[in-house]
Write a protein that holds these residues in place. Sequence first.
Motif, PDB file in Angstrom:
ATOM      1  N   PHE A   5      24.662   2.719 -19.792  1.00 36.90           N
ATOM      2  CA  PHE A   5      24.586   4.179 -19.692  1.00 36.90           C
ATOM      3  C   PHE A   5      23.357   4.596 -18.890  1.00 36.90           C
ATOM      4  CE2 PHE A   5      23.833   8.508 -21.227  1.00 36.90           C
ATOM      5  CZ  PHE A   5      25.095   9.038 -21.097  1.00 36.90           C
ATOM      6  N   LEU A   6      22.232   3.899 -19.098  1.00 35.33           N
ATOM      7  CA  LEU A   6      21.019   4.218 -18.338  1.00 35.33           C
ATOM      8  C   LEU A   6      21.207   3.911 -16.856  1.00 35.33           C
ATOM      9  CD1 LEU A   6      18.213   2.930 -20.747  1.00 35.33           C
ATOM     10  CD2 LEU A   6      18.860   5.292 -20.289  1.00 35.33           C
ATOM     11  N   ILE A   7      21.850   2.770 -16.570  1.00 39.02           N
ATOM     12  CA  ILE A   7      22.092   2.414 -15.173  1.00 39.02           C
ATOM     13  C   ILE A   7      23.023   3.438 -14.524  1.00 39.02           C
ATOM     14  CG2 ILE A   7      23.120   0.694 -13.646  1.00 39.02           C
ATOM     15  CD1 ILE A   7      22.182  -1.448 -15.605  1.00 39.02           C
ATOM     16  N   GLU A   8      24.113   3.767 -15.248  1.00 31.74           N
ATOM     17  CA  GLU A   8      25.046   4.766 -14.728  1.00 31.74           C
ATOM     18  C   GLU A   8      24.338   6.105 -14.530  1.00 31.74           C
ATOM     19  OE1 GLU A   8      28.367   4.946 -14.043  1.00 31.74           O
ATOM     20  OE2 GLU A   8      29.029   2.920 -14.528  1.00 31.74           O
ATOM     21  N   GLY A   9      23.506   6.485 -15.502  1.00 32.49           N
ATOM     22  CA  GLY A   9      22.792   7.752 -15.390  1.00 32.49           C
ATOM     23  C   GLY A   9      21.824   7.768 -14.224  1.00 32.49           C
ATOM     24  N   THR A  10      21.122   6.635 -14.020  1.00 33.48           N
ATOM     25  CA  THR A  10      20.178   6.558 -12.902  1.00 33.48           C
ATOM     26  C   THR A  10      20.897   6.701 -11.570  1.00 33.48           C
ATOM     27  OG1 THR A  10      18.719   5.118 -14.195  1.00 33.48           O
ATOM     28  CG2 THR A  10      18.422   5.149 -11.798  1.00 33.48           C
ATOM     29  N   PHE A  11      21.984   5.934 -11.416  1.00 44.48           N
ATOM     30  CA  PHE A  11      22.752   6.043 -10.179  1.00 44.48           C
ATOM     31  C   PHE A  11      23.362   7.434 -10.039  1.00 44.48           C
ATOM     32  CE2 PHE A  11      22.785   1.354 -10.203  1.00 44.48           C
ATOM     33  CZ  PHE A  11      22.487   1.135  -8.874  1.00 44.48           C
ATOM     34  N   GLY A  12      23.772   8.029 -11.166  1.00 44.68           N
ATOM     35  CA  GLY A  12      24.326   9.370 -11.107  1.00 44.68           C
ATOM     36  C   GLY A  12      23.307  10.389 -10.635  1.00 44.68           C
ATOM     37  N   VAL A  13      22.078  10.288 -11.175  1.00 46.25           N
ATOM     38  CA  VAL A  13      21.009  11.214 -10.761  1.00 46.25           C
ATOM     39  C   VAL A  13      20.701  11.040  -9.282  1.00 46.25           C
ATOM     40  CG1 VAL A  13      18.577  11.772 -11.058  1.00 46.25           C
ATOM     41  CG2 VAL A  13      20.012  11.400 -13.064  1.00 46.25           C
ATOM     42  N   VAL A  14      20.627   9.768  -8.852  1.00 45.80           N
ATOM     43  CA  VAL A  14      20.357   9.506  -7.433  1.00 45.80           C
ATOM     44  C   VAL A  14      21.468  10.078  -6.567  1.00 45.80           C
ATOM     45  CG1 VAL A  14      20.102   7.702  -5.695  1.00 45.80           C
ATOM     46  CG2 VAL A  14      18.965   7.467  -7.905  1.00 45.80           C
ATOM     47  N   ASN A  15      22.721   9.861  -6.983  1.00 47.54           N
ATOM     48  CA  ASN A  15      23.848  10.386  -6.205  1.00 47.54           C
ATOM     49  C   ASN A  15      23.851  11.908  -6.169  1.00 47.54           C
ATOM     50  OD1 ASN A  15      24.845   7.828  -5.589  1.00 47.54           O
ATOM     51  ND2 ASN A  15      26.131   7.745  -7.428  1.00 47.54           N
ATOM     52  N   ILE A  16      23.502  12.521  -7.309  1.00 51.03           N
ATOM     53  CA  ILE A  16      23.444  13.986  -7.343  1.00 51.03           C
ATOM     54  C   ILE A  16      22.351  14.496  -6.415  1.00 51.03           C
ATOM     55  CG2 ILE A  16      22.874  15.955  -8.805  1.00 51.03           C
ATOM     56  CD1 ILE A  16      24.335  14.541 -11.076  1.00 51.03           C
ATOM     57  N   ASP A  17      21.192  13.840  -6.428  1.00 48.94           N
ATOM     58  CA  ASP A  17      20.100  14.252  -5.536  1.00 48.94           C
ATOM     59  C   ASP A  17      20.520  14.124  -4.073  1.00 48.94           C
ATOM     60  OD1 ASP A  17      18.510  14.810  -7.682  1.00 48.94           O
ATOM     61  OD2 ASP A  17      17.467  12.883  -7.661  1.00 48.94           O
ATOM     62  N   ILE A  18      21.203  13.016  -3.749  1.00 45.04           N
ATOM     63  CA  ILE A  18      21.662  12.828  -2.373  1.00 45.04           C
ATOM     64  C   ILE A  18      22.697  13.895  -2.009  1.00 45.04           C
ATOM     65  CG2 ILE A  18      22.908  11.271  -0.830  1.00 45.04           C
ATOM     66  CD1 ILE A  18      21.677   8.937  -2.345  1.00 45.04           C
ATOM     67  N   ALA A  19      23.627  14.139  -2.947  1.00 44.95           N
ATOM     68  CA  ALA A  19      24.658  15.148  -2.684  1.00 44.95           C
ATOM     69  C   ALA A  19      24.035  16.530  -2.513  1.00 44.95           C
ATOM     70  CB  ALA A  19      25.676  15.162  -3.824  1.00 44.95           C
ATOM     71  N   GLU A  20      23.045  16.854  -3.354  1.00 42.22           N
ATOM     72  CA  GLU A  20      22.381  18.153  -3.241  1.00 42.22           C
ATOM     73  C   GLU A  20      21.699  18.286  -1.882  1.00 42.22           C
ATOM     74  OE1 GLU A  20      19.206  20.987  -5.664  1.00 42.22           O
ATOM     75  OE2 GLU A  20      19.371  18.848  -6.145  1.00 42.22           O
ATOM     76  N   GLN A  21      21.012  17.216  -1.471  1.00 37.29           N
ATOM     77  CA  GLN A  21      20.334  17.261  -0.188  1.00 37.29           C
ATOM     78  C   GLN A  21      21.332  17.452   0.954  1.00 37.29           C
ATOM     79  OE1 GLN A  21      16.959  17.296   0.199  1.00 37.29           O
ATOM     80  NE2 GLN A  21      17.459  17.816   2.326  1.00 37.29           N
ATOM     81  N   GLN A  22      22.475  16.760   0.854  1.00 39.34           N
ATOM     82  CA  GLN A  22      23.495  16.897   1.897  1.00 39.34           C
ATOM     83  C   GLN A  22      24.078  18.304   1.926  1.00 39.34           C
ATOM     84  OE1 GLN A  22      26.240  13.761   0.926  1.00 39.34           O
ATOM     85  NE2 GLN A  22      25.100  12.190   2.047  1.00 39.34           N
ATOM     86  N   LEU A  23      24.379  18.839   0.729  1.00 34.73           N
ATOM     87  CA  LEU A  23      24.942  20.192   0.677  1.00 34.73           C
ATOM     88  C   LEU A  23      23.954  21.231   1.184  1.00 34.73           C
ATOM     89  CD1 LEU A  23      26.756  20.018  -2.790  1.00 34.73           C
ATOM     90  CD2 LEU A  23      27.819  20.047  -0.531  1.00 34.73           C
ATOM     91  N   VAL A  24      22.684  21.079   0.772  1.00 35.43           N
ATOM     92  CA  VAL A  24      21.667  22.020   1.232  1.00 35.43           C
ATOM     93  C   VAL A  24      21.476  21.898   2.738  1.00 35.43           C
ATOM     94  CG1 VAL A  24      19.216  22.618   1.105  1.00 35.43           C
ATOM     95  CG2 VAL A  24      20.489  22.152  -0.987  1.00 35.43           C
ATOM     96  N   ASP A  25      21.511  20.657   3.245  1.00 32.44           N
ATOM     97  CA  ASP A  25      21.379  20.468   4.697  1.00 32.44           C
ATOM     98  C   ASP A  25      22.513  21.157   5.448  1.00 32.44           C
ATOM     99  OD1 ASP A  25      19.045  19.049   4.459  1.00 32.44           O
ATOM    100  OD2 ASP A  25      19.991  17.075   4.582  1.00 32.44           O
ATOM    101  N   GLU A  26      23.722  21.099   4.870  1.00 29.94           N
ATOM    102  CA  GLU A  26      24.846  21.774   5.513  1.00 29.94           C
ATOM    103  C   GLU A  26      24.625  23.285   5.548  1.00 29.94           C
ATOM    104  OE1 GLU A  26      28.351  20.659   3.457  1.00 29.94           O
ATOM    105  OE2 GLU A  26      28.301  18.551   4.102  1.00 29.94           O
ATOM    106  N   VAL A  27      24.123  23.828   4.431  1.00 26.83           N
ATOM    107  CA  VAL A  27      23.850  25.265   4.391  1.00 26.83           C
ATOM    108  C   VAL A  27      22.731  25.613   5.354  1.00 26.83           C
ATOM    109  CG1 VAL A  27      23.126  27.181   2.924  1.00 26.83           C
ATOM    110  CG2 VAL A  27      24.665  25.455   2.023  1.00 26.83           C
ATOM    111  N   VAL A  28      21.696  24.758   5.401  1.00 30.52           N
ATOM    112  CA  VAL A  28      20.582  25.003   6.326  1.00 30.52           C
ATOM    113  C   VAL A  28      21.071  24.998   7.764  1.00 30.52           C
ATOM    114  CG1 VAL A  28      18.443  24.033   7.235  1.00 30.52           C
ATOM    115  CG2 VAL A  28      18.799  24.142   4.774  1.00 30.52           C
ATOM    116  N   THR A  29      21.910  23.996   8.105  1.00 27.34           N
ATOM    117  CA  THR A  29      22.427  23.906   9.464  1.00 27.34           C
ATOM    118  C   THR A  29      23.255  25.143   9.821  1.00 27.34           C
ATOM    119  OG1 THR A  29      22.477  21.490   9.360  1.00 27.34           O
ATOM    120  CG2 THR A  29      23.845  22.539  11.034  1.00 27.34           C
ATOM    121  N   GLY A  30      24.137  25.538   8.892  1.00 27.78           N
ATOM    122  CA  GLY A  30      24.962  26.714   9.152  1.00 27.78           C
ATOM    123  C   GLY A  30      24.143  27.981   9.262  1.00 27.78           C
ATOM    124  N   THR A  31      23.163  28.131   8.378  1.00 23.09           N
ATOM    125  CA  THR A  31      22.331  29.330   8.404  1.00 23.09           C
ATOM    126  C   THR A  31      21.468  29.372   9.655  1.00 23.09           C
ATOM    127  OG1 THR A  31      22.255  29.285   5.976  1.00 23.09           O
ATOM    128  CG2 THR A  31      20.659  30.676   7.090  1.00 23.09           C
TER     129      THR A  31
END
Length: 313
Positions: free
Chosen positions: A21-47
């Motif tokens: 569960f800790l390993i899954e959670g760690t990878f999940g947090v990392v994936n969420i951070d990466i996804a957030e950065q990608q989504l924000v980058d898309e908004v930044v690029t569009g804006t």
Amino acid sequence: MSRGLRRLAPRLIVTLTVLLFLIEGTFGVVNIDIAEQQLVDEVVTGTDQLSRSITAATWQAMLADNREAAYAVMSTLADEHEVERIRLFNREGIITFSTDGKTGERFEKDEAICAGCHGGPRTLSNLERDERVRILDAPGDRRLLGITTPIFNEAACHNCHASELSVLGILEVESDLGQVDDDLSAQRRRVILMSLVHAITFAIVIVVFIRHFVGKPIKELIGATQAVSSGDLDQPIQLDSGTELGELAASFELMRERLKSTREELDRFTQSLEEKVEERSRQLTEARQKLIRSDRMASLGQLAASVAHEVNN
């Protein structure tokens, strides 16, 4: 399953499940951070693209000092692209136009809203894109992304503005990050759900594995060793396993066979010793009886000799 196994199995299951569960959670947090950065980058690029489009679309109107036409273009683009707000600042930090109608407010360079562009050693004209971006909170637990674009004093503008000025004003476009936050919330829920599913599945696999490959062999070993400890050496220890438990069972079986062989030798030696003792006792008894008979014969001889002597006299 024995008491020791009942203690060992839950500990192993809980430990491995928590670890997974800790390993899954760690990878999940990392994936969420990466996804957030990608989504924000898309908004930044569009804006950022929208901001540059606004400056290009209003360039002619600004050059002709037709502010009403420029403001109308900004309002139209804001509605079409569903941005939160578009504001225009002059060199003094005064809002000269805003799609929400709030104008005239002045900001100093040392205020938080201006710190991104004026808080460092670099000038506004050579800031990178990420240095012109800021995330701010909005009412209703919302987040907004704001990006500033400098309006440069080009050669065509020198008729109205002094040539030594490099920047005439700032265009700020704010976009709502609500969709980004909704996507991140959905992804967090998926990560938590998948982590729980993986943890439960893994726990079931561990339970089955422990019962079949660990619990059952150990239970058989315990029963066999208890039989040996109680003196029953006729029960073979049979465990068909190619693991370390199989090697341990083979060692116990070898020990049982040696113990059984030793006990049989002791039994044979004891029986032989008893037979020898009985034979020796029998021989001693016979010798004693012969000695008694000899003593009796000698006594009779002496008695006969004594009687014959008395008769002769």
